[in-house]
Design an enzyme around this catalytic site. Structure first.
Site, PDB file in Angstrom:
ATOM      1  N   LYS A   1     -12.047  19.711  28.968  1.00 30.12           N
ATOM      2  CA  LYS A   1     -10.907  18.792  28.794  1.00 30.12           C
ATOM      3  C   LYS A   1     -11.180  17.776  27.690  1.00 30.12           C
ATOM      4  O   LYS A   1     -10.306  17.487  26.872  1.00 30.12           O
ATOM      5  CB  LYS A   1     -10.716  18.128  30.151  1.00 30.12           C
ATOM      6  CG  LYS A   1      -9.643  17.131  30.304  1.00 30.12           C
ATOM      7  CD  LYS A   1      -9.441  16.835  31.780  1.00 30.12           C
ATOM      8  CE  LYS A   1     -10.685  16.504  32.560  1.00 30.12           C
ATOM      9  NZ  LYS A   1     -11.271  15.195  32.308  1.00 30.12           N
TER      10      LYS A   1
ATOM     11  N   ARG B   1      -7.033  10.114  38.373  1.00 29.75           N
ATOM     12  CA  ARG B   1      -7.876  11.062  39.090  1.00 29.75           C
ATOM     13  C   ARG B   1      -7.518  11.116  40.572  1.00 29.75           C
ATOM     14  O   ARG B   1      -8.062  11.938  41.294  1.00 29.75           O
ATOM     15  CB  ARG B   1      -9.335  10.629  38.961  1.00 29.75           C
ATOM     16  CG  ARG B   1     -10.154  11.510  38.005  1.00 29.75           C
ATOM     17  CD  ARG B   1     -11.542  10.996  38.061  1.00 29.75           C
ATOM     18  NE  ARG B   1     -12.581  11.801  37.556  1.00 29.75           N
ATOM     19  CZ  ARG B   1     -13.036  11.766  36.304  1.00 29.75           C
ATOM     20  NH1 ARG B   1     -12.436  11.054  35.390  1.00 29.75           N
ATOM     21  NH2 ARG B   1     -14.084  12.469  35.961  1.00 29.75           N
TER      22      ARG B   1
ATOM     23  N   ARG C   1     -24.695  21.613  29.252  1.00 29.53           N
ATOM     24  CA  ARG C   1     -24.103  20.655  28.310  1.00 29.53           C
ATOM     25  C   ARG C   1     -25.131  19.605  27.864  1.00 29.53           C
ATOM     26  O   ARG C   1     -25.896  19.097  28.679  1.00 29.53           O
ATOM     27  CB  ARG C   1     -22.913  19.968  28.983  1.00 29.53           C
ATOM     28  CG  ARG C   1     -22.189  19.007  28.073  1.00 29.53           C
ATOM     29  CD  ARG C   1     -20.801  18.746  28.545  1.00 29.53           C
ATOM     30  NE  ARG C   1     -20.734  17.911  29.738  1.00 29.53           N
ATOM     31  CZ  ARG C   1     -19.598  17.502  30.279  1.00 29.53           C
ATOM     32  NH1 ARG C   1     -18.446  17.867  29.759  1.00 29.53           N
ATOM     33  NH2 ARG C   1     -19.611  16.749  31.357  1.00 29.53           N
TER      34      ARG C   1
ATOM     35  N   ARG D   1     -26.389  14.409  30.243  1.00 33.11           N
ATOM     36  CA  ARG D   1     -25.763  13.263  30.908  1.00 33.11           C
ATOM     37  C   ARG D   1     -26.258  13.189  32.342  1.00 33.11           C
ATOM     38  O   ARG D   1     -26.403  14.220  33.006  1.00 33.11           O
ATOM     39  CB  ARG D   1     -24.239  13.466  30.925  1.00 33.11           C
ATOM     40  CG  ARG D   1     -23.510  12.689  29.874  1.00 33.11           C
ATOM     41  CD  ARG D   1     -22.078  13.085  29.774  1.00 33.11           C
ATOM     42  NE  ARG D   1     -21.343  13.080  31.043  1.00 33.11           N
ATOM     43  CZ  ARG D   1     -20.026  13.302  31.125  1.00 33.11           C
ATOM     44  NH1 ARG D   1     -19.320  13.528  30.044  1.00 33.11           N
ATOM     45  NH2 ARG D   1     -19.416  13.297  32.284  1.00 33.11           N
TER      46      ARG D   1
ATOM     47  N   ARG E   1     -19.567  15.721  42.085  1.00 29.30           N
ATOM     48  CA  ARG E   1     -18.356  15.581  41.252  1.00 29.30           C
ATOM     49  C   ARG E   1     -17.330  16.664  41.567  1.00 29.30           C
ATOM     50  O   ARG E   1     -16.129  16.408  41.591  1.00 29.30           O
ATOM     51  CB  ARG E   1     -18.727  15.655  39.768  1.00 29.30           C
ATOM     52  CG  ARG E   1     -19.379  14.385  39.263  1.00 29.30           C
ATOM     53  CD  ARG E   1     -20.045  14.619  37.940  1.00 29.30           C
ATOM     54  NE  ARG E   1     -19.101  14.733  36.845  1.00 29.30           N
ATOM     55  CZ  ARG E   1     -19.402  15.240  35.657  1.00 29.30           C
ATOM     56  NH1 ARG E   1     -20.620  15.692  35.417  1.00 29.30           N
ATOM     57  NH2 ARG E   1     -18.508  15.290  34.705  1.00 29.30           N
TER      58      ARG E   1
END
Ligand code: AMP
Length: 252
Positions: free
Chosen positions: A45, A124, A163, A196, A207
Protein backbone atom coordinates in the site's frame (compact mmCIF):
# COMPACT_ATOMS: atom_id res chain seq x y z
CA UNK A 1 -4.82 12.31 -15.12
CA UNK A 2 -1.41 13.98 -15.38
CA UNK A 3 1.93 12.28 -16.01
CA UNK A 4 4.17 10.98 -13.23
CA UNK A 5 6.66 13.50 -11.82
CA UNK A 6 9.49 13.01 -9.32
CA UNK A 7 8.96 16.33 -7.56
CA UNK A 8 7.39 15.59 -4.21
CA UNK A 9 6.20 18.01 -1.55
CA UNK A 10 8.16 17.52 1.69
CA UNK A 11 4.94 16.97 3.74
CA UNK A 12 6.36 19.01 6.63
CA UNK A 13 2.88 20.10 7.80
CA UNK A 14 1.84 16.46 7.92
CA UNK A 15 4.97 14.94 9.44
CA UNK A 16 5.75 17.67 11.98
CA UNK A 17 2.31 19.18 12.64
CA UNK A 18 0.56 22.48 11.92
CA UNK A 19 3.43 24.70 13.16
CA UNK A 20 5.57 23.53 10.23
CA UNK A 21 4.85 24.65 6.69
CA UNK A 22 5.64 22.65 3.56
CA UNK A 23 8.62 24.04 1.65
CA UNK A 24 7.12 22.96 -1.66
CA UNK A 25 3.36 23.14 -1.55
CA UNK A 26 1.39 20.95 -3.95
CA UNK A 27 -0.23 22.91 -6.78
CA UNK A 28 -3.93 23.67 -6.45
CA UNK A 29 -5.42 21.20 -8.92
CA UNK A 30 -8.61 21.56 -10.96
CA UNK A 31 -9.25 17.89 -10.18
CA UNK A 32 -7.66 17.02 -6.82
CA UNK A 33 -7.91 13.33 -5.92
CA UNK A 34 -8.96 12.45 -2.40
CA UNK A 35 -8.45 8.79 -1.75
CA UNK A 36 -8.08 6.38 1.16
CA UNK A 37 -5.78 3.36 0.72
CA UNK A 38 -6.63 0.19 2.62
CA UNK A 39 -4.81 -3.13 2.80
CA UNK A 40 -3.15 -5.42 5.32
CA UNK A 41 0.45 -4.65 6.29
CA UNK A 42 2.73 -5.87 3.51
CA UNK A 43 0.31 -5.63 0.56
CA UNK A 44 2.43 -2.80 -0.85
CA UNK A 45 0.00 0.00 0.00
CA UNK A 46 2.82 2.43 0.89
CA UNK A 47 4.58 1.82 -2.44
CA UNK A 48 1.31 2.37 -4.31
CA UNK A 49 0.69 5.56 -2.34
CA UNK A 50 4.12 6.84 -3.44
CA UNK A 51 3.54 5.95 -7.11
CA UNK A 52 0.03 7.43 -7.05
CA UNK A 53 1.33 10.55 -5.29
CA UNK A 54 3.68 11.22 -8.20
CA UNK A 55 0.96 10.58 -10.78
CA UNK A 56 -1.95 12.38 -9.11
CA UNK A 57 0.23 15.08 -7.48
CA UNK A 58 -1.51 14.42 -4.16
CA UNK A 59 0.36 14.12 -0.85
CA UNK A 60 0.80 10.71 0.72
CA UNK A 61 -0.56 11.20 4.21
CA UNK A 62 0.70 8.22 6.20
CA UNK A 63 -0.07 8.13 9.92
CA UNK A 64 2.70 5.52 10.39
CA UNK A 65 5.18 8.07 8.94
CA UNK A 66 4.05 10.66 11.51
CA UNK A 67 4.76 8.22 14.34
CA UNK A 68 8.12 7.24 12.82
CA UNK A 69 9.05 10.93 12.46
CA UNK A 70 8.19 11.46 16.15
CA UNK A 71 10.45 8.54 17.04
CA UNK A 72 13.41 10.58 15.82
CA UNK A 73 12.66 13.36 18.33
CA UNK A 74 14.02 13.53 21.89
CA UNK A 75 11.48 12.47 24.52
CA UNK A 76 11.18 16.07 25.83
CA UNK A 77 10.24 17.24 22.32
CA UNK A 78 7.29 14.83 22.10
CA UNK A 79 3.92 15.03 23.81
CA UNK A 80 3.28 12.31 26.45
CA UNK A 81 0.50 10.96 24.17
CA UNK A 82 2.98 10.62 21.32
CA UNK A 83 5.53 8.82 23.56
CA UNK A 84 2.78 6.40 24.65
CA UNK A 85 1.77 5.95 20.97
CA UNK A 86 5.32 4.86 20.10
CA UNK A 87 5.08 2.10 22.73
CA UNK A 88 1.96 0.68 21.03
CA UNK A 89 3.66 0.96 17.66
CA UNK A 90 6.83 -0.91 18.66
CA UNK A 91 4.69 -3.81 19.93
CA UNK A 92 2.81 -3.88 16.61
CA UNK A 93 -0.44 -2.84 18.32
CA UNK A 94 -2.79 -0.14 17.08
CA UNK A 95 -2.41 3.27 18.70
CA UNK A 96 -5.66 4.22 20.53
CA UNK A 97 -8.26 6.03 18.41
CA UNK A 98 -8.25 9.11 20.69
CA UNK A 99 -4.50 9.67 20.13
CA UNK A 100 -4.74 9.11 16.36
CA UNK A 101 -7.78 11.38 16.01
CA UNK A 102 -6.14 14.17 18.03
CA UNK A 103 -3.19 13.95 15.64
CA UNK A 104 -5.50 14.12 12.60
CA UNK A 105 -7.44 17.08 14.07
CA UNK A 106 -4.13 18.98 14.26
CA UNK A 107 -3.48 18.25 10.59
CA UNK A 108 -6.83 18.97 8.90
CA UNK A 109 -5.14 21.60 6.69
CA UNK A 110 -3.56 18.65 4.83
CA UNK A 111 -7.07 17.31 4.12
CA UNK A 112 -8.28 20.64 2.70
CA UNK A 113 -5.09 21.14 0.64
CA UNK A 114 -5.83 21.95 -3.03
CA UNK A 115 -3.54 19.14 -4.18
CA UNK A 116 -5.82 16.44 -2.73
CA UNK A 117 -4.56 13.60 -0.55
CA UNK A 118 -3.84 9.89 -0.36
CA UNK A 119 -4.55 8.68 3.15
CA UNK A 120 -2.28 5.73 3.92
CA UNK A 121 -2.76 3.87 7.21
CA UNK A 122 -5.70 6.02 8.32
CA UNK A 123 -8.50 5.26 8.98
CA UNK A 124 -7.78 1.87 10.53
CA UNK A 125 -10.92 1.40 12.61
CA UNK A 126 -14.59 2.15 11.99
CA UNK A 127 -14.42 4.81 14.75
CA UNK A 128 -11.61 6.55 12.85
CA UNK A 129 -13.54 6.23 9.55
CA UNK A 130 -16.65 7.79 11.09
CA UNK A 131 -14.54 10.63 12.51
CA UNK A 132 -12.94 11.19 9.08
CA UNK A 133 -16.38 11.35 7.42
CA UNK A 134 -17.36 13.96 10.05
CA UNK A 135 -14.25 16.10 9.42
CA UNK A 136 -14.66 15.94 5.64
CA UNK A 137 -18.37 16.78 5.83
CA UNK A 138 -17.59 19.80 8.00
CA UNK A 139 -15.01 20.96 5.42
CA UNK A 140 -17.37 20.32 2.47
CA UNK A 141 -15.05 17.67 1.00
CA UNK A 142 -15.95 14.26 -0.43
CA UNK A 143 -13.79 11.17 -0.82
CA UNK A 144 -13.34 10.02 -4.44
CA UNK A 145 -12.84 6.42 -3.44
CA UNK A 146 -11.29 3.89 -1.09
CA UNK A 147 -8.72 1.61 -2.71
CA UNK A 148 -8.66 -1.77 -0.97
CA UNK A 149 -5.53 -3.78 -1.90
CA UNK A 150 -5.94 -7.57 -1.43
CA UNK A 151 -3.31 -10.31 -1.22
CA UNK A 152 -3.20 -13.92 0.16
CA UNK A 153 -1.80 -14.20 3.72
CA UNK A 154 1.27 -16.37 2.83
CA UNK A 155 2.46 -13.76 0.36
CA UNK A 156 2.00 -10.99 2.93
CA UNK A 157 4.18 -12.80 5.49
CA UNK A 158 6.95 -13.38 2.92
CA UNK A 159 6.86 -9.75 1.79
CA UNK A 160 7.02 -8.35 5.34
CA UNK A 161 9.78 -10.56 6.72
CA UNK A 162 12.04 -9.69 3.76
CA UNK A 163 11.32 -5.96 3.78
CA UNK A 164 14.23 -3.60 4.53
CA UNK A 165 14.01 0.16 4.89
CA UNK A 166 16.78 2.73 4.51
CA UNK A 167 17.55 4.30 7.91
CA UNK A 168 18.38 7.55 6.05
CA UNK A 169 15.93 8.28 3.21
CA UNK A 170 13.30 5.59 4.08
CA UNK A 171 13.46 3.96 0.62
CA UNK A 172 11.96 0.46 0.77
CA UNK A 173 13.62 -2.74 -0.51
CA UNK A 174 13.03 -6.50 -0.31
CA UNK A 175 15.83 -9.01 0.22
CA UNK A 176 14.67 -11.11 -2.75
CA UNK A 177 11.91 -9.17 -4.55
CA UNK A 178 13.55 -5.74 -4.77
CA UNK A 179 17.15 -6.08 -3.54
CA UNK A 180 19.58 -3.17 -3.29
CA UNK A 181 22.68 -3.34 -5.53
CA UNK A 182 24.94 -3.82 -2.47
CA UNK A 183 23.41 -5.92 0.34
CA UNK A 184 22.43 -3.78 3.31
CA UNK A 185 23.19 -0.45 1.58
CA UNK A 186 20.64 1.96 0.08
CA UNK A 187 21.05 2.54 -3.70
CA UNK A 188 19.72 6.08 -3.38
CA UNK A 189 21.62 7.60 -0.44
CA UNK A 190 24.14 4.95 0.71
CA UNK A 191 22.32 4.68 4.05
CA UNK A 192 22.11 1.48 6.09
CA UNK A 193 19.17 -0.85 5.32
CA UNK A 194 17.39 -2.01 8.45
CA UNK A 195 14.42 -4.16 9.34
CA UNK A 196 11.60 -2.11 10.80
CA UNK A 197 10.98 -3.05 14.43
CA UNK A 198 7.35 -3.87 13.60
CA UNK A 199 8.36 -6.12 10.64
CA UNK A 200 9.86 -8.66 13.06
CA UNK A 201 7.94 -11.98 12.94
CA UNK A 202 6.40 -11.51 16.40
CA UNK A 203 5.16 -7.99 15.70
CA UNK A 204 3.91 -9.05 12.24
CA UNK A 205 1.62 -11.64 13.84
CA UNK A 206 0.18 -9.02 16.21
CA UNK A 207 -0.28 -6.53 13.35
CA UNK A 208 -2.11 -9.10 11.20
CA UNK A 209 -4.45 -9.94 14.09
CA UNK A 210 -5.06 -6.22 14.70
CA UNK A 211 -5.77 -5.76 11.01
CA UNK A 212 -8.28 -8.60 10.88
CA UNK A 213 -10.07 -7.39 14.00
CA UNK A 214 -10.17 -3.65 13.52
CA UNK A 215 -9.51 -2.84 9.91
CA UNK A 216 -11.44 -5.48 7.97
CA UNK A 217 -14.82 -4.03 9.11
CA UNK A 218 -13.77 -0.83 7.34
CA UNK A 219 -14.31 -2.45 3.96
CA UNK A 220 -17.97 -3.07 4.89
CA UNK A 221 -18.25 0.54 6.09
CA UNK A 222 -16.97 1.97 2.80
CA UNK A 223 -18.85 -0.55 0.66
CA UNK A 224 -22.09 0.74 2.18
CA UNK A 225 -21.07 4.26 1.19
CA UNK A 226 -20.42 3.07 -2.41
CA UNK A 227 -16.76 4.12 -2.14
CA UNK A 228 -14.95 0.75 -2.02
CA UNK A 229 -12.68 -0.17 -4.96
CA UNK A 230 -11.06 -3.61 -4.59
CA UNK A 231 -7.67 -4.10 -6.27
CA UNK A 232 -5.75 -7.36 -6.56
CA UNK A 233 -2.26 -6.65 -5.19
CA UNK A 234 -0.43 -9.51 -6.93
CA UNK A 235 2.42 -8.88 -9.37
CA UNK A 236 5.05 -6.15 -9.48
CA UNK A 237 4.47 -2.69 -7.97
CA UNK A 238 4.24 -1.30 -11.53
CA UNK A 239 1.56 -3.84 -12.52
CA UNK A 240 -0.49 -3.04 -9.41
CA UNK A 241 -0.03 0.68 -10.10
CA UNK A 242 -1.30 0.35 -13.71
CA UNK A 243 -4.28 -1.65 -12.44
CA UNK A 244 -5.05 1.17 -9.99
CA UNK A 245 -4.70 3.91 -12.62
CA UNK A 246 -7.07 2.01 -14.94
CA UNK A 247 -9.71 1.84 -12.22
CA UNK A 248 -9.33 5.54 -11.41
CA UNK A 249 -9.46 6.57 -15.10
CA UNK A 250 -12.79 4.80 -15.33
CA UNK A 251 -14.11 7.00 -12.50
CA UNK A 252 -13.20 10.37 -14.05
P1 AMP B 1 2.03 1.67 9.18
O1 AMP B 1 3.30 2.30 8.73
O2 AMP B 1 0.81 2.28 8.55
O3 AMP B 1 2.04 0.17 9.06
O4 AMP B 1 1.88 2.01 10.76
C1 AMP B 1 2.85 1.58 11.68
C2 AMP B 1 2.23 1.53 13.07
O5 AMP B 1 1.79 2.84 13.46
C3 AMP B 1 1.01 0.63 13.22
O6 AMP B 1 1.36 -0.73 13.41
C4 AMP B 1 0.33 1.26 14.43
O7 AMP B 1 1.02 0.90 15.62
C5 AMP B 1 0.58 2.74 14.23
N1 AMP B 1 -0.52 3.36 13.43
C6 AMP B 1 -0.39 4.00 12.23
N2 AMP B 1 -1.56 4.48 11.82
C7 AMP B 1 -2.48 4.14 12.77
C8 AMP B 1 -3.88 4.32 12.89
N3 AMP B 1 -4.58 4.98 11.96
N4 AMP B 1 -4.49 3.82 13.99
C9 AMP B 1 -3.80 3.17 14.95
N5 AMP B 1 -2.48 2.94 14.88
C10 AMP B 1 -1.81 3.42 13.80
Amino acid sequence: MSETTNLRPDRAAWLKGPAASCSMKPEVLARPWRLVLLGAPGVGKGTQAELLGSRLKACQLSTGDVFRAAKGLKECERSPAMTAALGYMSRGELVPDTTVLAMIQERTSCLTCGGGFLLDGFPRTVTQAEALQGILKEKGIKLDGVLDYRLPLEEIVSRLSGRRTCAGCKAVYHVTGRPSKVAGVCDQCGGKLVQREDDRAEAVRVRMAAYQQSTSPLTAFYEKLGLLITIEATGTPEEIFLRTVDVLQARI
